[in-house]
Design a protein around this motif. Structure first.
Motif, mmCIF file in Angstrom:
data_model
loop_
_atom_site.group_PDB
_atom_site.id
_atom_site.type_symbol
_atom_site.label_atom_id
_atom_site.label_comp_id
_atom_site.label_asym_id
_atom_site.label_seq_id
_atom_site.Cartn_x
_atom_site.Cartn_y
_atom_site.Cartn_z
ATOM 1 N N ALA A 120 0.828 -1.213 0.000
ATOM 2 C CA ALA A 120 0.000 0.000 0.000
ATOM 3 C C ALA A 120 0.857 1.256 0.000
ATOM 4 O O ALA A 120 0.532 2.236 -0.674
ATOM 5 N N ARG A 121 1.966 1.241 0.743
ATOM 6 C CA ARG A 121 2.840 2.414 0.740
ATOM 7 C C ARG A 121 3.467 2.631 -0.637
ATOM 8 O O ARG A 121 3.560 3.768 -1.121
ATOM 9 N N ALA A 122 3.892 1.534 -1.275
ATOM 10 C CA ALA A 122 4.489 1.656 -2.605
ATOM 11 C C ALA A 122 3.476 2.193 -3.614
ATOM 12 O O ALA A 122 3.803 3.052 -4.446
ATOM 13 N N LEU A 123 2.243 1.682 -3.555
ATOM 14 C CA LEU A 123 1.230 2.135 -4.502
ATOM 15 C C LEU A 123 0.704 3.527 -4.154
ATOM 16 O O LEU A 123 0.301 4.277 -5.041
ATOM 17 N N SER A 124 0.694 3.885 -2.875
ATOM 18 C CA SER A 124 0.346 5.258 -2.517
ATOM 19 C C SER A 124 1.390 6.236 -3.047
ATOM 20 O O SER A 124 1.061 7.341 -3.487
ATOM 21 N N LEU A 125 2.652 5.819 -3.024
ATOM 22 C CA LEU A 125 3.695 6.644 -3.634
ATOM 23 C C LEU A 125 3.485 6.760 -5.135
ATOM 24 O O LEU A 125 3.705 7.822 -5.722
ATOM 25 N N LEU A 126 3.063 5.653 -5.769
ATOM 26 C CA LEU A 126 2.771 5.720 -7.201
ATOM 27 C C LEU A 126 1.629 6.699 -7.461
ATOM 28 O O LEU A 126 1.699 7.532 -8.367
ATOM 29 N N GLY A 127 0.552 6.594 -6.666
ATOM 30 C CA GLY A 127 -0.524 7.568 -6.784
ATOM 31 C C GLY A 127 -0.038 8.975 -6.483
ATOM 32 O O GLY A 127 -0.471 9.949 -7.117
ATOM 33 N N GLY A 128 0.875 9.094 -5.530
ATOM 34 C CA GLY A 128 1.417 10.404 -5.184
ATOM 35 C C GLY A 128 2.230 11.023 -6.308
ATOM 36 O O GLY A 128 2.246 12.245 -6.466
ATOM 37 N N VAL A 333 -9.150 16.437 2.789
ATOM 38 C CA VAL A 333 -8.559 15.493 3.745
ATOM 39 C C VAL A 333 -9.020 14.074 3.423
ATOM 40 O O VAL A 333 -8.218 13.125 3.387
ATOM 41 N N GLY A 334 -10.320 13.917 3.161
ATOM 42 C CA GLY A 334 -10.823 12.602 2.792
ATOM 43 C C GLY A 334 -10.205 12.094 1.511
ATOM 44 O O GLY A 334 -9.815 10.923 1.409
ATOM 45 N N ASN A 335 -10.063 12.970 0.524
ATOM 46 C CA ASN A 335 -9.458 12.557 -0.737
ATOM 47 C C ASN A 335 -8.002 12.164 -0.546
ATOM 48 O O ASN A 335 -7.518 11.194 -1.150
ATOM 49 N N GLY A 336 -7.285 12.909 0.291
ATOM 50 C CA GLY A 336 -5.892 12.565 0.560
ATOM 51 C C GLY A 336 -5.750 11.217 1.237
ATOM 52 O O GLY A 336 -4.835 10.444 0.930
ATOM 53 N N LEU A 337 -6.658 10.919 2.159
ATOM 54 C CA LEU A 337 -6.609 9.628 2.852
ATOM 55 C C LEU A 337 -6.943 8.466 1.921
ATOM 56 O O LEU A 337 -6.625 7.316 2.243
ATOM 57 N N SER A 338 -7.580 8.748 0.790
ATOM 58 C CA SER A 338 -7.907 7.675 -0.154
ATOM 59 C C SER A 338 -6.817 7.454 -1.185
ATOM 60 O O SER A 338 -6.974 6.613 -2.076
ATOM 61 N N SER A 339 -5.723 8.182 -1.094
ATOM 62 C CA SER A 339 -4.661 8.060 -2.087
ATOM 63 C C SER A 339 -4.127 6.630 -2.144
ATOM 64 O O SER A 339 -3.773 6.041 -1.129
ATOM 65 N N GLY A 340 -4.072 6.077 -3.335
ATOM 66 C CA GLY A 340 -3.537 4.737 -3.524
ATOM 67 C C GLY A 340 -4.507 3.610 -3.249
ATOM 68 O O GLY A 340 -4.187 2.451 -3.495
ATOM 69 N N ILE A 341 -5.719 3.910 -2.765
ATOM 70 C CA ILE A 341 -6.636 2.838 -2.366
ATOM 71 C C ILE A 341 -7.097 2.038 -3.587
ATOM 72 O O ILE A 341 -7.195 0.804 -3.541
ATOM 73 N N LEU A 342 -7.375 2.709 -4.704
ATOM 74 C CA LEU A 342 -7.823 1.982 -5.889
ATOM 75 C C LEU A 342 -6.694 1.142 -6.474
ATOM 76 O O LEU A 342 -6.909 -0.001 -6.899
ATOM 77 N N LEU A 343 -5.479 1.686 -6.504
ATOM 78 C CA LEU A 343 -4.333 0.920 -6.971
ATOM 79 C C LEU A 343 -4.088 -0.294 -6.086
ATOM 80 O O LEU A 343 -3.813 -1.394 -6.569
ATOM 81 N N THR A 344 -4.200 -0.090 -4.772
ATOM 82 C CA THR A 344 -3.906 -1.167 -3.839
ATOM 83 C C THR A 344 -4.958 -2.267 -3.895
ATOM 84 O O THR A 344 -4.625 -3.461 -3.918
ATOM 85 N N LEU A 345 -6.230 -1.895 -3.906
ATOM 86 C CA LEU A 345 -7.277 -2.913 -3.980
ATOM 87 C C LEU A 345 -7.198 -3.681 -5.293
ATOM 88 O O LEU A 345 -7.431 -4.899 -5.334
ATOM 89 N N GLY A 346 -6.871 -2.984 -6.384
ATOM 90 C CA GLY A 346 -6.684 -3.680 -7.647
ATOM 91 C C GLY A 346 -5.544 -4.681 -7.578
ATOM 92 O O GLY A 346 -5.661 -5.818 -8.054
ATOM 93 N N ALA A 347 -4.424 -4.276 -6.975
ATOM 94 C CA ALA A 347 -3.284 -5.186 -6.840
ATOM 95 C C ALA A 347 -3.604 -6.346 -5.904
ATOM 96 O O ALA A 347 -3.185 -7.484 -6.134
ATOM 97 N N ASP A 348 -4.349 -6.074 -4.838
ATOM 98 C CA ASP A 348 -4.695 -7.133 -3.882
ATOM 99 C C ASP A 348 -5.528 -8.233 -4.526
ATOM 100 O O ASP A 348 -5.395 -9.409 -4.175
#
Length: 416
Positions: A120-128, A333-348
């Protein structure tokens, strides 16, 4: 080599995005047509996901990224010398199509190679990295406009970024080859062992590395059918995240206009909210890796849903401008907390042996949610009011939060 090409592509794209309506207007488009030209980027991303999944599965991530960068240069040429609205829209469509191929190639690479414990951290960085480019790109465009007084300068800048991106992909060290070589070595003592093999076999405890095996790969549509239950449930729930995110980009400027704010004030509020959004992207990955995906998804969607619902009730208040600023920050704030969630769930949820076709379907669903929202907001505003449209977005956010609570897989990243 992992994040650099993504930053370059997103940086150039972010410089051009705000100027697309201006370029369309110079060719004689009215406001409605200029909006359609700008939306061609989202349409290109939407229709490009499934072909991109096929290309990544057939040719590999590196070749797909390089090809996407080269084809995008043709789109840049069209943006520079478009003689009419049709050519301009087609060029924007090509850029969006290539953006889909580029994004899916990197998503597939990360989904296969990154160990679960920090996925999740790696994919959040990708989203970032996407957010960094789209956040900083407009500032580069503004500086170029000051220097050259011509919006085509930003398009030239995009072309330079694409050339640098393609050269980096083709001439830089190949992460696939490096990880394939590393996978043959014995992991050092104390190395974490927590992920499945990329071929989808028994859990041996080894981290996932190396190239995706090519034998026995299913096609795009066969993969979609095999995973139809996940795509129909979790995929649609994830589409609600994309829908609310897309609404944020459209609703906040429209709301500012509807309550009588000037352009500078709206830009300031949207800019500050964008900075908050960008600042939180890594925190989202930390939360997902430490506590689970739902701990980021549920607060994010709840904050965005409640923020939009509350904003919808402030339109006619005396201090509507203050409430606009407050709830814009809440939604960000809510949008920031969702960063990477779609990438991560897709990878999971992607099949480890061949993730690209599945991720093409996944990204098509999520992009469809984002593409449909502007039409929904515009339609509801036309037949009802801007307040009603914003309230509907809030309801979508809360319904999405319930759906994510129901369908997100439960597991502990620490235990695998």
């Amino acid at each position: 080599m992992i994040y650099g090409p993504t930053v370059l592509f997103a940086f150039g794209e972010g410089a051009v995005l705000p100027l697309l309506p201006v370029m369309a207007a110079r060719l004689g488009a009215d406001i409605a047509v200029a909006g359609l030209v700008a939306s061609a980027l989202v349409v290109g991303q939407l229709v490009g996901n499934i072909p991109a999944g096929w290309a990544v599965a057939r040719f590999g991530e590196r070749a797909t990224m390089a090809a996407a960068g080269v084809v995008a240069l043709a789109g840049v040429a069209g943006l520079l010398w478009a003689p009419n609205i049709g050519v301009l829209a087609a060029s924007v469509l090509i850029v969006g199509f290539c953006a889909a191929a580029f994004g899916l190639a990197r998503h597939s690479f990360m989904a296969t190679r990154v160990p679960l414990v920090f996925r999740a951290r790696a994919l959040s960085l990708l989203g970032g990295t996407f957010r960094l480019g789209l956040f900083a790109g407009p500032f580069a465009a503004a500086a170029l406009l000051l220097l050259f007084d011509d919006e085509r300068a930003a398009v030239w800048f995009f072309g330079v970024c694409l050339i640098a991106c393609v050269l980096l992909v083709l001439l830089g060290p190949d992460p696939e080859a490096q990880l394939a070589a590393r996978s043959t070595a014995t992991p050092p003592a104390g190395h974490s062992r927590y992920s499945r093999h990329a071929d989808g076999g028994e859990d041996s405890g080894e981290p996932v590395t190396g190239s995706i095996p090519t034998q026995s790969r299913a096609g795009v549509f066969r993969t979609m059918w095999a995973h139809r239950d996940v795509l129909a449930r979790l995929g649609l729930a994830a589409a609600s995240v994309s829908a609310v995110r897309s609404a944020r980009q459209l609703v906040l400027p429209l709301w500012g206009v509807s309550i009588g704010l000037d352009a500078a004030t709206i830009a300031l509020v949207v800019g500050i909210s964008g900075a908050i959004d960008f600042a939180l992207f890594y925190a989202s990955g930390q939360v997902m890796d430490r506590f689970g995906r739902l701990w980021a998804a549920l607060p994010a969607m709840t904050l965005m849903g409640l923020g939009f619902l509350a904003l919808s009730a402030t339109h006619d208040l005396a201090d509507a401008d203050v409430w606009f600023a407050v709830f814009a920050m809440v939604v960000s704030v809510g949008n920031g907390l969702s960063s990477g969630i779609l990438l991560t769930l897709g990878a999971d949820t992607a099949p480890p042996a061949n993730p690209a076709p599945y991720l093409g379907s996944w990204r098509t669903l999520t992009d469809a949610g984002g593409a449909a929202t502007p039409l929904l907001v515009s339609g509801v505003t036309a037949v009802w009011s801007i307040s009603g449209a914003v309230a509907l977005v809030g309801v979508i956010g809360l319904v999405g939060a319930v759906a994510l609570t129901r369908f997100i897989p439960r597991f502990s990243p620490r235990r695998g």
